[in-house]
Write an enzyme that holds these catalytic residues in place. Sequence first.
Site, PDB file in Angstrom:
ATOM      1  N   ASN A 110       0.819  -1.222   0.000  1.00  0.00           N
ATOM      2  CA  ASN A 110       0.000   0.000   0.000  1.00  0.00           C
ATOM      3  C   ASN A 110       0.852   1.272   0.000  1.00  0.00           C
ATOM      4  OD1 ASN A 110      -1.972  -1.890   0.197  1.00  0.00           O
ATOM      5  ND2 ASN A 110      -2.755  -1.270   2.194  1.00  0.00           N
ATOM      6  N   THR A 155     -13.734  36.146 -33.803  1.00  0.00           N
ATOM      7  CA  THR A 155     -14.569  35.789 -32.658  1.00  0.00           C
ATOM      8  C   THR A 155     -15.851  35.219 -33.253  1.00  0.00           C
ATOM      9  OG1 THR A 155     -15.784  37.869 -32.415  1.00  0.00           O
ATOM     10  CG2 THR A 155     -13.648  37.737 -31.293  1.00  0.00           C
ATOM     11  N   HIS A 156     -16.416  34.218 -32.648  1.00  0.00           N
ATOM     12  CA  HIS A 156     -17.612  33.523 -33.178  1.00  0.00           C
ATOM     13  C   HIS A 156     -17.359  32.994 -34.596  1.00  0.00           C
ATOM     14  CE1 HIS A 156     -19.995  35.559 -29.945  1.00  0.00           C
ATOM     15  NE2 HIS A 156     -19.153  36.555 -30.225  1.00  0.00           N
ATOM     16  N   SER A 279      -8.065   9.724 -48.498  1.00  0.00           N
ATOM     17  CA  SER A 279      -9.378   9.092 -48.363  1.00  0.00           C
ATOM     18  C   SER A 279      -9.382   7.817 -49.190  1.00  0.00           C
ATOM     19  CB  SER A 279     -10.456  10.049 -48.866  1.00  0.00           C
ATOM     20  OG  SER A 279     -11.613   9.325 -49.221  1.00  0.00           O
ATOM     21  N   LYS A 285      -8.920  13.923 -51.950  1.00  0.00           N
ATOM     22  CA  LYS A 285      -8.861  14.418 -50.575  1.00  0.00           C
ATOM     23  C   LYS A 285      -7.470  14.283 -49.936  1.00  0.00           C
ATOM     24  CE  LYS A 285     -11.926  15.333 -48.219  1.00  0.00           C
ATOM     25  NZ  LYS A 285     -12.751  14.485 -47.357  1.00  0.00           N
ATOM     26  N   ASN A 287      -6.575  14.773 -45.884  1.00  0.00           N
ATOM     27  CA  ASN A 287      -7.297  15.048 -44.633  1.00  0.00           C
ATOM     28  C   ASN A 287      -6.360  15.340 -43.460  1.00  0.00           C
ATOM     29  OD1 ASN A 287      -9.790  14.553 -45.893  1.00  0.00           O
ATOM     30  ND2 ASN A 287      -9.545  12.351 -45.597  1.00  0.00           N
ATOM     31  N   GLU A 292      -7.245  16.287 -36.164  1.00  0.00           N
ATOM     32  CA  GLU A 292      -8.570  15.883 -35.656  1.00  0.00           C
ATOM     33  C   GLU A 292      -8.428  14.937 -34.464  1.00  0.00           C
ATOM     34  OE1 GLU A 292     -11.265  16.154 -39.649  1.00  0.00           O
ATOM     35  OE2 GLU A 292      -9.893  14.475 -39.489  1.00  0.00           O
ATOM     36  N   TYR A 319      -6.800   1.754   2.960  1.00  0.00           N
ATOM     37  CA  TYR A 319      -6.584   1.227   1.602  1.00  0.00           C
ATOM     38  C   TYR A 319      -7.779   0.393   1.145  1.00  0.00           C
ATOM     39  CZ  TYR A 319      -4.905  -1.367  -2.391  1.00  0.00           C
ATOM     40  OH  TYR A 319      -4.794  -1.912  -3.658  1.00  0.00           O
ATOM     41  N   GLN A 324      -6.498   0.672  -7.023  1.00  0.00           N
ATOM     42  CA  GLN A 324      -5.650   0.123  -8.086  1.00  0.00           C
ATOM     43  C   GLN A 324      -6.081   0.639  -9.460  1.00  0.00           C
ATOM     44  OE1 GLN A 324      -4.459  -4.125  -7.991  1.00  0.00           O
ATOM     45  NE2 GLN A 324      -5.792  -4.333  -9.753  1.00  0.00           N
ATOM     46  N   LYS A 327      -4.457   3.619 -11.823  1.00  0.00           N
ATOM     47  CA  LYS A 327      -3.254   3.606 -12.661  1.00  0.00           C
ATOM     48  C   LYS A 327      -3.571   3.670 -14.154  1.00  0.00           C
ATOM     49  CE  LYS A 327      -1.579   0.108 -10.275  1.00  0.00           C
ATOM     50  NZ  LYS A 327      -0.713  -0.929  -9.669  1.00  0.00           N
TER      51      LYS A 327
END
Length: 395
Positions: A110, A155-156, A279, A285, A287, A292, A319, A324, A327
């Site tokens: 522990n 902006t936006h 693609s 294409k 990509n 992403e 404990y 466990q 992790k």
Amino acid sequence: MSRLWDLGGALDARVLAYTAGEDHALDDRLIAHDVTASLAHAAMLHGRGLLADGDFAAIRDGLAALGDEHARGLWRVELADEDGHTALERRLTARIGAAGGRLHLGRSRNDQVLAALRLWMRAEAAALAGLAREVAAALGEVARLHDGVALPGYTHLQPAMPSSVPLWAGGFAAELEDDAAGLAACARRIEKNPLGSAAGYGTPGLALDREATRAALGFAAVHEPVTAVQLSRGKAEAQLLFEVHLLTQDLGRLAADLVWYASKELGFVALPPAMTTGSSLMPQKRNPDLFELARAAGAVTLGALVEALALPAKLPSGYHRDLQRLKAPLFRACDLARATAGLFAATLPEIRFLPERIALPPELGAAEEAHRLVLAEGIPFREAYRRVAARYRPE
Ligand code: ARG
């Protein structure tokens, strides 16, 4: 093969598989740190007269050899070991004999797992901070390569104000430096020595020197009282995951800009062919999958943070095996953040802004015009705003 705690009755193989779960595989990355902490513990026992010279020498040399062999890939934690701590002690005893069984005096898995995890998190936070600074430096290179290249500030997603490539890159670079500082601040929770708290209630009848292991492992303080140690499990993890999440979120927002800037519609960023994927259906294409997937990394790190916060929540003190499960999300999120930041540091200097494709509509100057009117005529900003607005009124 039996576990250290086996006292005779056979463990159901299905129960072993469920309780060890992926733990034995995850623990491979803790072995080097478990060796370091075990060496500190053994030296402390020796210093206290609890380990004879010969036994200490055998344990020290055995641990060092096992650590070295593990680093060279000569052994791995096995499912039957249950976890890495058991694997190390079992192999040590197999190598040096009964002296190996003296190492566990005054400790428990522990406090052992907390020591190994804190040493791992110390190194990981430093590595991630270094990578965040490398991405910031790569953005500095992007700024240098595009000195004087004007950009619309949005902006936006609407053109808003004049900006530039250096200003755009500089904003992200500053936040990445801030993420590096946030990662360094995780030390407050990481740098406490859990050793000597044993299973969570200290070592009655056995006077250990917790200060000696603190000094040997470079922790800032002894974690006191012993009952605080198990209550803290998951907190340093959550703090680190919070900072890891902010880092991947910043990288994700940078990625979101690049996906948009490289779109056919804006098209003022060119991604080198080596950074784009094709693609399977549409031969025209290219990509931006890299960016992403980087944009999506934040969802994974946020999920890991939520797991780390939820696992200890509402547990009684002491404990519990629930802990466990901390992790897996910790390692998953840190691995992803490292991979993402590493790739950004390596590839960002390759992107190119194409000034001839950057549209700079006149309304980007509207706010500046209003500011100039205020300064020239001393009128209130609101009046200047209305005058300028009349010129840019959308049809
Ligand atoms: N693998 C365990 C964990 O990560 C180590 C501690 C096990 N302790 C125990 N009493 N079963 O939490």
